[in-house]
Design an enzyme around this catalytic site. Sequence first.
Site, PDB file in Angstrom:
ATOM      1  N   LYS A  14       0.821  -1.219   0.000  1.00 47.97           N
ATOM      2  CA  LYS A  14       0.000   0.000   0.000  1.00 47.97           C
ATOM      3  C   LYS A  14       0.852   1.265   0.000  1.00 47.97           C
ATOM      4  CE  LYS A  14      -2.276  -0.888   3.812  1.00 47.97           C
ATOM      5  NZ  LYS A  14      -1.733  -2.200   4.203  1.00 47.97           N
ATOM      6  N   ARG A  89      -9.943   1.443   8.869  1.00 44.70           N
ATOM      7  CA  ARG A  89      -9.672   0.017   9.096  1.00 44.70           C
ATOM      8  C   ARG A  89     -10.722  -0.647   9.960  1.00 44.70           C
ATOM      9  NH1 ARG A  89      -3.258  -1.263   9.396  1.00 44.70           N
ATOM     10  NH2 ARG A  89      -2.660   0.529   8.182  1.00 44.70           N
ATOM     11  N   ARG A 128      11.333  -6.961   4.918  1.00 43.80           N
ATOM     12  CA  ARG A 128      11.382  -5.562   5.359  1.00 43.80           C
ATOM     13  C   ARG A 128      11.943  -5.481   6.781  1.00 43.80           C
ATOM     14  NH1 ARG A 128       5.893  -2.205   5.350  1.00 43.80           N
ATOM     15  NH2 ARG A 128       5.546  -3.207   7.344  1.00 43.80           N
ATOM     16  N   ARG A 134      11.616  -2.563  11.433  1.00 44.79           N
ATOM     17  CA  ARG A 134      10.400  -2.001  12.035  1.00 44.79           C
ATOM     18  C   ARG A 134       9.983  -2.857  13.217  1.00 44.79           C
ATOM     19  NH1 ARG A 134       5.409  -0.302   8.140  1.00 44.79           N
ATOM     20  NH2 ARG A 134       4.181  -1.330   9.746  1.00 44.79           N
ATOM     21  N   ARG A 145      -0.996  -9.013  13.154  1.00 46.06           N
ATOM     22  CA  ARG A 145      -1.512  -7.929  12.295  1.00 46.06           C
ATOM     23  C   ARG A 145      -2.393  -8.490  11.187  1.00 46.06           C
ATOM     24  NH1 ARG A 145       3.988  -5.781  10.744  1.00 46.06           N
ATOM     25  NH2 ARG A 145       2.986  -4.476   9.184  1.00 46.06           N
TER      26      ARG A 145
END
Length: 224
Positions: A14, A89, A128, A134, A145
């Site tokens: 996204k 969301r 990632r 992160r 998630r």
Amino acid sequence: MTRLLLIGPPGAGKGTQAERLSSAFDVPAISTGDIFRFNVKNDTELGLQVKAFMDAGAYVPDSLTNAIVSDRLQQPDATKGFLLDGYPRTQEQVLELDRLLEADGDALDAVVLIVADTEEVVARLLKRAAEQGRADDTADVIRHRLSVYEEQTSPLIDVYSSRGLVVTVDGLGAVDEVTGRILAALTGRGLSVPVTSVPVTSVPVTSVPVTSVPVTSGDAASAS
Ligand code: ADP
């Protein structure tokens, strides 16, 4: 004036696509995740409030998220349209966005749903994690998630589908390809996309012949 939403599971791409669509339509890309991360990084009061939720892969409470988005949509740059990445969301966030838009007599143009299978998104997020570190990209948090997305966000697809707004795009493949698919799907819905924004497939650097580099002599060459 274009108002778009981008929905998809974590790792669907996204953020990457949001940047491109933002320049294609000349509207700000507004990512609630980015806003929250910025605040966490800078130890703001908001950052302190949201950090624990984010680290756990849980959603930030609606009251807080809605207030942030309401404020952001009132900034001058958002009057010409927007691309919301990662909002709404939850059902409550959908209602809040409806209220915000209605108050100004505005409406959404489309909801772009980027789909990607679970194995692929988990692999991307773990990659990632290795690259960017992160806090919410660990295997356990990623799984959480994804399940929160399934439970709370995927039902929103039906809500927007029943309003005839959803365009579904396959998120697998090269970034340019996915952008091309999204732009084609939106054009198919009658949205006008500036011609110059259509992504040009980039030429791999290695395929550029060395001799095509302009050769200049003396100082000019060494100064560049
Ligand atoms: P991803 O889509 O990969 O999970 P984001 O950057 O969009 O990443 O979001 C990161 C985190 O920020 C979420 O896991 C959540 O904690 C918080 N967040 C972002 N957007 C929202 C939202 N609309 N509502 C609640 N929490 C949000």
